[in-house]
Design an enzyme around this catalytic site. Structure first.
Site, PDB file in Angstrom:
ATOM      1  N   SER A 123      28.648  30.680  32.650  1.00  0.00           N
ATOM      2  CA  SER A 123      29.782  31.091  32.142  1.00  0.00           C
ATOM      3  C   SER A 123      29.820  31.557  30.727  1.00  0.00           C
ATOM      4  CB  SER A 123      30.716  29.901  32.339  1.00  0.00           C
ATOM      5  OG  SER A 123      31.091  29.519  33.750  1.00  0.00           O
ATOM      6  N   ALA A 140      47.691  48.513  30.617  1.00  0.00           N
ATOM      7  CA  ALA A 140      46.337  48.704  30.873  1.00  0.00           C
ATOM      8  C   ALA A 140      45.823  49.230  29.500  1.00  0.00           C
ATOM      9  CB  ALA A 140      46.144  49.397  32.046  1.00  0.00           C
ATOM     10  N   GLU A 144      42.720  28.106  41.407  1.00  0.00           N
ATOM     11  CA  GLU A 144      41.240  27.822  40.725  1.00  0.00           C
ATOM     12  C   GLU A 144      40.712  26.673  41.371  1.00  0.00           C
ATOM     13  OE1 GLU A 144      41.320  29.641  36.826  1.00  0.00           O
ATOM     14  OE2 GLU A 144      43.311  29.068  36.883  1.00  0.00           O
ATOM     15  N   ASP A 155      39.752  35.853  24.782  1.00  0.00           N
ATOM     16  CA  ASP A 155      39.500  37.051  25.412  1.00  0.00           C
ATOM     17  C   ASP A 155      40.160  38.396  24.734  1.00  0.00           C
ATOM     18  OD1 ASP A 155      38.067  35.137  27.046  1.00  0.00           O
ATOM     19  OD2 ASP A 155      39.564  35.844  28.876  1.00  0.00           O
ATOM     20  N   LYS A 164      50.607  40.095  37.003  1.00  0.00           N
ATOM     21  CA  LYS A 164      49.815  39.074  37.204  1.00  0.00           C
ATOM     22  C   LYS A 164      50.951  37.792  37.392  1.00  0.00           C
ATOM     23  CE  LYS A 164      46.487  40.346  33.512  1.00  0.00           C
ATOM     24  NZ  LYS A 164      45.963  39.955  32.388  1.00  0.00           N
ATOM     25  N   ASN A 214      41.966  30.710  26.705  1.00  0.00           N
ATOM     26  CA  ASN A 214      41.866  29.726  27.839  1.00  0.00           C
ATOM     27  C   ASN A 214      41.268  28.321  27.112  1.00  0.00           C
ATOM     28  OD1 ASN A 214      41.693  31.312  30.544  1.00  0.00           O
ATOM     29  ND2 ASN A 214      40.774  32.468  28.983  1.00  0.00           N
ATOM     30  N   PHE A 271      48.853  46.080  34.845  1.00  0.00           N
ATOM     31  CA  PHE A 271      48.174  45.067  35.487  1.00  0.00           C
ATOM     32  C   PHE A 271      49.377  43.916  35.846  1.00  0.00           C
ATOM     33  CE2 PHE A 271      44.422  46.666  33.874  1.00  0.00           C
ATOM     34  CZ  PHE A 271      43.486  46.302  34.713  1.00  0.00           C
ATOM     35  N   ARG A 318      43.151  51.150  27.521  1.00  0.00           N
ATOM     36  CA  ARG A 318      42.514  52.556  27.636  1.00  0.00           C
ATOM     37  C   ARG A 318      41.079  52.552  27.392  1.00  0.00           C
ATOM     38  NH1 ARG A 318      46.381  55.555  30.921  1.00  0.00           N
ATOM     39  NH2 ARG A 318      48.202  54.959  30.129  1.00  0.00           N
ATOM     40  N   HIS A 319      40.132  53.048  28.247  1.00  0.00           N
ATOM     41  CA  HIS A 319      38.662  52.870  28.070  1.00  0.00           C
ATOM     42  C   HIS A 319      38.338  51.680  27.455  1.00  0.00           C
ATOM     43  CE1 HIS A 319      39.264  57.010  28.962  1.00  0.00           C
ATOM     44  NE2 HIS A 319      40.066  57.239  27.861  1.00  0.00           N
ATOM     45  N   LYS A 338      51.347  32.976  30.095  1.00  0.00           N
ATOM     46  CA  LYS A 338      50.803  34.158  29.177  1.00  0.00           C
ATOM     47  C   LYS A 338      52.066  34.853  28.335  1.00  0.00           C
ATOM     48  CE  LYS A 338      47.332  35.416  32.553  1.00  0.00           C
ATOM     49  NZ  LYS A 338      47.319  34.086  33.473  1.00  0.00           N
ATOM     50  N   SER A 369      41.702  32.849  36.499  1.00  0.00           N
ATOM     51  CA  SER A 369      40.606  33.469  37.183  1.00  0.00           C
ATOM     52  C   SER A 369      40.878  34.793  37.907  1.00  0.00           C
ATOM     53  CB  SER A 369      39.964  32.151  38.192  1.00  0.00           C
ATOM     54  OG  SER A 369      39.522  31.402  37.639  1.00  0.00           O
TER      55      SER A 369
END
Length: 355
Positions: free
Chosen positions: A323, A212, A19, A297, A174, A314, A172, A214-215, A128, A180
Site C-alpha cells: 500500500s 473532476a 471495505e 491524497d 460518491k 484517510n 464523480f 482536469r488532466h 467527505k 476504497s
C-alpha cells in the site's frame, strides 16, 4: 504488567463496511510483522453483520482476485474483554463502523489505549463533506462539489440536479462516508446521473458529487507522529493506473484486485510541488486534529492553485506492505515492521480521554 510480560495487543479487523476485505488484508500483514518477543497478539474479527469473533487472521487457498473475510463460525468474542484483557488495541477497520470514530469512542469510554486518530478526527475524515468544510476553513485548495442530503434527493430533486449540473461534466458521484472507491461512479453524461446517485445511496444515504480534476495526476503523502507527538510527512508517491484495460480512474478493482495500478515513489514532480504537497499534508493532518497516522491524497491538475488540490485524508489507510502508506515511509527510511512498532509505541505512550 511486569517488565518480563509481553504487551497484549488486540488487532481488530473486518467490520460492517464495504471495505471489510481490505481491512482483513491489512490486518493479516500487520500481524505478520508485530514483534512476538514483545507483543502477544489477539486477533479479533468483526463479521459483515457485526458479529465479534476470535479470528486467526490466516486465510489459506483464497481464489485469485478475492479478498479475505472474517468467518462467522469462529468462537464468539465479547468486546468488553478489550477493557480487561489487553493493553492496547490496533483498530485496522476501514470505513463506517470502525474508521469513523465509533470504535474509537468505545475505547475512549473503556479507557483502553488504541492506535490512530481520536473520535473527532476519525469522524470528520470519514465524512467527505465535513472534511471539505474543515479543509476550506484551513485554506486548503479544493475542487468544487455538491452535497446531496437524503431529503434533498427525495423532495427537491430538480433543484439538486441543477446544482450538480453547475459543476460541469464529468463529475464523480460518491457515498459521503465510504472509502476504497466503493460506490463511486464517474458520470460523463447527465443521463447517467440519477443511476449513479442511486448506486451511491445503496452504501450511504448522503452523497457527494465532485467536479473532476482536469488532466489530473493522483499523488499521496503519508503522515505519522514522532514519539514526541510532532507530525512528520513522508516522501510523495504517485498512483499510476493502467487505463488501457478500462480503468478510467483509480477504482476498487485497480486498487485491490487486478494489479493494474502502480505506486511510483518518489513521484516525478518538481521540488516545489513536493514541498507544497508535504506542507499541505501536515496542514490537513493538523486541521482535523489527526493523531498517529494518516494518508493525504491530492490531485495535480492543469488549473487550480498552481496545479494542486487536496482530495481527502484517510485516518486508517490501507496498510499492506504494497500500500502507498507503508511504501511511502519505506522510501523515507522507515521499514514496515518499524512503522508498526512506532504506531504501537505512540498508542501506548498517550492517555485516553481529553488530551
Amino acid at each position: 504488567m511486569t517488565g518480563t510480560e509481553r504487551v497484549r495487543v488486540a488487532v481488530v479487523f473486518g467490520g460492517r463496511s464495504s471495505e471489510h476485505g481490505v481491512s482483513c488484508s491489512t490486518a493479516r500483514e500487520v500481524m505478520a510483522v508485530i514483534d512476538s518477543s514483545r507483543y502477544e497478539v489477539l486477533p479479533v474479527g468483526i463479521t459483515p453483520t457485526g458479529h465479534w469473533v476470535e479470528e486467526t487472521g490466516v486465510w489459506d487457498d483464497l481464489p485469485s482476485g478475492t479478498l479475505p473475510y472474517v468467518r462467522d463460525d469462529r468462537p464468539d468474542f465479547s468486546w468488553d474483554r478489550l477493557q480487561h484483557e489487553v493493553d492496547v488495541v490496533f483498530p485496522l477497520l476501514h470505513g463506517p463502523w470502525g474508521e469513523d470514530g465509533t470504535i474509537q469512542g468505545m475505547l475512549e469510554m473503556a479507557g483502553v489505549p488504541y492506535v490512530g486518530a481520536g473520535v473527532l478526527a476519525s469522524a470528520v475524515a470519514m465524512d467527505k463533506p465535513f472534511t471539505k468544510t474543515v479543509f476550506s476553513a484551513a485554506g486548503l485548495p479544493q475542487l468544487p462539489y455538491v452535497t446531496i442530503q437524503p431529503w434533498e434527493w427525495d423532495a427537491k430533486r430538480e433543484r439538486t440536479v441543477a446544482r450538480v449540473h453547475a459543476l460541469g461534466l464529468p463529475v464523480f458521484v460518491k457515498p459521503a462516508r465510504a472509502g476504497s472507491s466503493s460506490g463511486v461512479t464517474m458520470v460523463s453524461d447527465w443521463g447517467h446521473l440519477e443511476d449513479a446517485v442511486e448506486g451511491a445511496r445503496k452504501l450511504d444515504p448522503k452523497v457527494i458529487v465532485e467536479a473532476a480534476a482536469r488532466h489530473k495526476r493522483e499523488v499521496e503523502c503519508a503522515v505519522i507522529q514522532d514519539l514526541g507527538g510532532m507530525p512528520i510527512a513522508s516522501e510523495v508517491g504517485e498512483i499510476v493506473v493502467d487505463d488501457s484495460i478500462g480503468h478510467t480512474y483509480y477504482d476498487f478493482e485497480a486498487k485491490y484486485l487486478d494489479g493494474t495500478s502502480q505506486n511510483v515513489i518518489p513521484a516525478e514532480i518538481s521540488t516545489t510541488q513536493r514541498d507544497r504537497i508535504r506542507a499541505y499534508a501536515l496542514q490537513a493532518f493538523d486541521a482535523i486534529g489527526g493523531e498517529g497516522l494518516a494518508r493525504v491524497d491530492f490531485f495535480l491538475t492543469d488549473s487550480v492553485d498552481g496545479g494542486l488540490v487536496i482530495n481527502e485524508i484517510n485516518t486508517m489507510p490501507g496498510f499492506t506492505p504494497y500500500s502507498m502508506f507503508p511504501k511511502a515511509w519505506e522510501a523515507s527510511g522507515i521499514a514496515y515492521p518499524e512503522l508498526v512498532e512506532r504506531l504501537l509505541a505512540l498508542a501506548l505512550g498517550r492517555s485516553t480521554g481529553l488530551r
